[in-house]
Design an enzyme around this catalytic site. Structure first.
Site, short mmCIF file in Angstrom:
data_model
loop_
_atom_site.label_atom_id
_atom_site.label_comp_id
_atom_site.label_asym_id
_atom_site.label_seq_id
_atom_site.Cartn_x
_atom_site.Cartn_y
_atom_site.Cartn_z
N LYS A 149 0.86 -1.18 0.00
CA LYS A 149 0.00 0.00 0.00
C LYS A 149 0.90 1.23 0.00
O LYS A 149 1.45 1.61 1.02
CB LYS A 149 -0.92 0.04 1.23
CG LYS A 149 -2.01 1.09 1.04
CD LYS A 149 -2.60 1.62 2.32
CE LYS A 149 -1.82 2.77 2.90
NZ LYS A 149 -1.75 3.98 2.07
N GLU A 192 -1.10 7.21 -0.18
CA GLU A 192 -2.20 7.71 -1.02
C GLU A 192 -1.87 9.10 -1.58
O GLU A 192 -2.54 9.60 -2.45
CB GLU A 192 -3.52 7.74 -0.22
CG GLU A 192 -3.60 8.77 0.91
CD GLU A 192 -2.89 8.35 2.20
OE1 GLU A 192 -2.15 7.34 2.18
OE2 GLU A 192 -3.08 9.05 3.22
N CYS A 224 13.16 11.60 6.93
CA CYS A 224 13.22 11.14 8.33
C CYS A 224 14.62 11.31 8.88
O CYS A 224 14.82 11.29 10.08
CB CYS A 224 12.78 9.70 8.44
SG CYS A 224 13.93 8.60 7.65
P1 NAD Z 1 1.83 8.73 7.74
O1 NAD Z 1 1.94 7.96 9.00
O2 NAD Z 1 0.85 9.81 7.64
O3 NAD Z 1 1.52 7.72 6.54
C1 NAD Z 1 2.25 6.53 6.37
C2 NAD Z 1 1.32 5.43 5.90
O4 NAD Z 1 0.40 5.12 6.94
C3 NAD Z 1 0.50 5.82 4.69
O5 NAD Z 1 0.46 4.72 3.80
C4 NAD Z 1 -0.85 6.17 5.27
O6 NAD Z 1 -1.90 5.89 4.39
C5 NAD Z 1 -0.94 5.30 6.49
N1 NAD Z 1 -1.69 5.93 7.59
C6 NAD Z 1 -1.69 7.25 7.93
N2 NAD Z 1 -2.49 7.46 8.99
C7 NAD Z 1 -3.01 6.27 9.32
C8 NAD Z 1 -3.90 5.84 10.36
N3 NAD Z 1 -4.41 6.71 11.22
N4 NAD Z 1 -4.22 4.55 10.41
C9 NAD Z 1 -3.70 3.69 9.53
N5 NAD Z 1 -2.86 4.03 8.55
C10 NAD Z 1 -2.50 5.29 8.45
O7 NAD Z 1 3.31 9.26 7.41
P2 NAD Z 1 3.74 10.23 6.23
O8 NAD Z 1 3.30 11.61 6.55
O9 NAD Z 1 3.38 9.65 4.93
O10 NAD Z 1 5.33 10.15 6.35
C11 NAD Z 1 6.09 11.05 7.11
C12 NAD Z 1 6.54 10.41 8.40
O11 NAD Z 1 7.28 9.23 8.11
C13 NAD Z 1 7.49 11.28 9.21
O12 NAD Z 1 7.16 11.19 10.56
C14 NAD Z 1 8.85 10.65 8.95
O13 NAD Z 1 9.82 10.86 9.95
C15 NAD Z 1 8.49 9.22 8.84
N6 NAD Z 1 9.50 8.48 8.10
C16 NAD Z 1 10.33 7.67 8.82
C17 NAD Z 1 11.34 6.97 8.17
C18 NAD Z 1 12.27 6.10 8.94
O14 NAD Z 1 12.91 5.25 8.33
N7 NAD Z 1 12.35 6.25 10.25
C19 NAD Z 1 11.48 7.10 6.77
C20 NAD Z 1 10.60 7.93 6.09
C21 NAD Z 1 9.60 8.61 6.77
#
Ligand code: NAD
Length: 518
Positions: free
Chosen positions: A195, A198, A303
């Site tokens: 997935k 989006e 990140c």
């Molecule tokens: P996000 O958590 O909003 O989304 C990530 C995924 O989770 C998406 O596919 C989204 O559809 C899903 N998702 C979002 N909210 C959800 C919920 N309430 N319930 C279930 N699924 C849900 O994250 P983002 O904004 O896309 O990414 C940015 C974040 O990712 C930052 O915090 C960043 O630090 C982190 N990140 C971490 C790493 C790492 O390796 N540590 C790498 C890249 C990004």
């Protein structure tokens, strides 16, 4: 055939503007190696963050379609796990060359949907490609252990795939993070349900097309879309054995808890607040350039962005040079020549970043560079935040405690190295950190005492190449097996240990023993 058509597409002249990247107006599900339009009535509009043009609509994949993805994976798994390791290796070799041929096409799609500059988007693709390249080493990395434990008796381990696994990806690396998962999961014999975010699924869709051309059989990769309902389906589906998640703390904690409660393996990489420590003996120009690149590159939406600067002693005087160099960065559409930073992902994200900047000012920090309100002439509608620097920031301020995920550098002062180390260790996150120094003993102390998973010594973003693993620590990670490298291989496989006795019949022995052998 399909390979030739991909090559033609790859060789087509590459878009120089936001308005001539060809993207399907509807993002498809990828089910059983076929692009299928969703029958959902819930669509998520995806806008180019630089122009607000509607790029595509992304489905909230329906339950029936999710069932079809799982059925496809289930059907594929028995044959896929039996394919020879050399066959799976060959598919990875082909995937490597197809990604190389389509590198610019993938990058253009990322720039359009995600906003980062074309040059940076090429880096996003490369870092994923390197994981595919390392997956080609599978005949060696999958080797087990074996020893003759006693006369005629051998014990050996076999690494077997888990079955169906899933990846839930974030928006900030639309190619790299799908490619942290797909090659490792598939080459070890699993079927993957992915997935993508989006907010920018286009790169994952191109990768699915390339994976099919590379020879991945039907059902080894299925791609579904959506938000929380799709994730809940994955979390509760008994056929899915493991979940790889990268994203925010909130979603990650939820996914980890519900996934593990359902008996699944979950690896979850979460948020971060990466500190750079500047020592008075550091090489000044190298340090400043490194910090500027790592704090503001990708508009701070990495990140591993170096979002927090700790000036030790008199290095706080360097702020003038840092501000001057940050001002030189060009903030504009990612296709523009010389662009350094593109827009942030959404209007909501821009508003959140701006409110965190304001909270810093309200709580007593000094605004040394204000990037709010900047709008490049050609892109009046974009989600712009230009480089922003807050100094005199203190522990406890919201702008320090929260991940900002935008082009904002917060700067703190520490009298000594010990104070800087204490600050880092007291922070809830532990993804990455860097020290800038020319003293080896200082660097070694820092490396030993700091409680962070990835440490740079004069290196601003120390993300390990894929022969290692991504090794975040503390609040930046949940689960215990890291992404890619040996950790990734372990995550997607389970061990069998066989103990075998092969001996010609010994007719002289006629009594059975019932005790444990001593
Ligand atoms: P996000 O958590 O909003 O989304 C990530 C995924 O989770 C998406 O596919 C989204 O559809 C899903 N998702 C979002 N909210 C959800 C919920 N309430 N319930 C279930 N699924 C849900 O994250 P983002 O904004 O896309 O990414 C940015 C974040 O990712 C930052 O915090 C960043 O630090 C982190 N990140 C971490 C790493 C790492 O390796 N540590 C790498 C890249 C990004």
């Amino acid at each position: 055939g399909p390979v030739r058509s991909a090559m033609a597409a790859a060789n087509a002249p590459y878009p120089k503007s936001h308005f001539d990247v060809k993207q399907p107006s509807t993002t498809m599900n990828f089910l059983d190696n076929t692009l299928v339009e969703s029958r959902t009535n819930k669509w998520i509009d995806l806008h180019d963050p630089a122009t607000q043009t509607l790029v595509t609509r992304v489905p909230e994949t329906t339950t029936e379609e999710l069932d079809a993805a799982v059925a496809s994976a289930k059907k594929a798994f028995p044959a896929w796990r039996k394919t020879s390791i050399m066959h799976r290796q060959q598919i990875m070799f082909r995937l490597v060359s197809l990604i190389r041929e389509n590198w610019d096409r993938l990058a253009a799609c990322i720039t359009l949907e995600q906003g980062k500059t074309l040059a940076d988007a090429r880096g996003d693709v490369l870092r994923g490609l390197q994981v595919v390249e390392s997956a080609c080493a599978i005949p060696m990395t999958m080797m087990g252990e074996q020893i003759e434990v006693s006369q005629d008796m051998d014990t050996y381990t076999i690494r077997e795939p888990l079955g169906i696994v899933a990846a839930i990806c974030p928006f900030n690396f639309p190619a790299m993070i799908p490619l942290w998962c797909l090659p490792v999961a598939a080459v070890t014999g699993n079927c993957l349900i992915m997935k993508p975010s989006e907010r920018d699924p286009g790169a994952a869709m191109i990768i699915s097309e390339l994976a099919r051309e590379a020879g991945l059989p039907n059902g080894v990769l299925n791609i579904v879309h959506g938000t929380a309902p799709t994730v809940d389906y994955i979390l509760d589906c008994p056929d899915i054995k493991a979940i790889s998640f990268v994203g925010s703390d909130r979603a990650g904690k939820y996914i980890y808890e519900r996934g593990t409660a359902n008996g699944k393996r979950v690896q979850a990489n979460l948020g971060a607040k990466n500190h750079a420590v500047v020592m008075p003996d550091a090489n000044k120009q190298h340090t400043i350039n490194s910090i500027i690149g790592a704090a503001f590159g990708a508009a701070g939406q990495r990140c591993m962005a170096l979002s927090t600067l700790v000036f030790v002693g008199e290095t706080k005087e360097w702020i003038k040079d840092i501000v001057a160099r940050a001002k030189e960065l060009k903030v504009t559409g990612g296709f523009e020549e010389g662009a350094d930073l593109g827009p942030v992902i959404s209007k909501q994200s821009k508003a959140r970043i701006e409110s965190l900047i304001q909270s810093g000012i309200d709580e007593g920090a000094t605004l040394s560079l204000d990037g709010r309100g900047y709008v490049p002439e050609k892109y009046p509608a974009g989600n712009w935040v230009a480089p922003t620097i807050l100094t005199d920031v203190k522990k406890g301020m919201k702008c320090y405690e929260e991940e900002i995920f935008g082009p904002v550098l917060v700067c703190l002062n520490a009298p000594t190295l010990d104070d800087a180390i204490d600050l880092i260790n007291e922070n809830k996150y532990g993804n990455g950190t860097a020290i800038f120094t020319t003293n080896g003993a200082t660097a070694r102390r820092f490396q030993k005492d700091v409680e962070v998973g990835q440490i740079g010594i004069n290196v601003p973003i120390p993300v390990p190449l894929p022969m290692f693993s991504f090794t975040g620590n503390k609040g930046s990670v949940l689960g215990d097996l890291n992404f890619y490298g040996k950790g990734g291989l372990q995550f997607y496989t389970q061990l069998k240990t066989v103990t075998a006795l092969w001996r010609h019949d010994d007719a002289s022995c006629t009594k059975a023993t019932v005790n444990m052998p001593t």
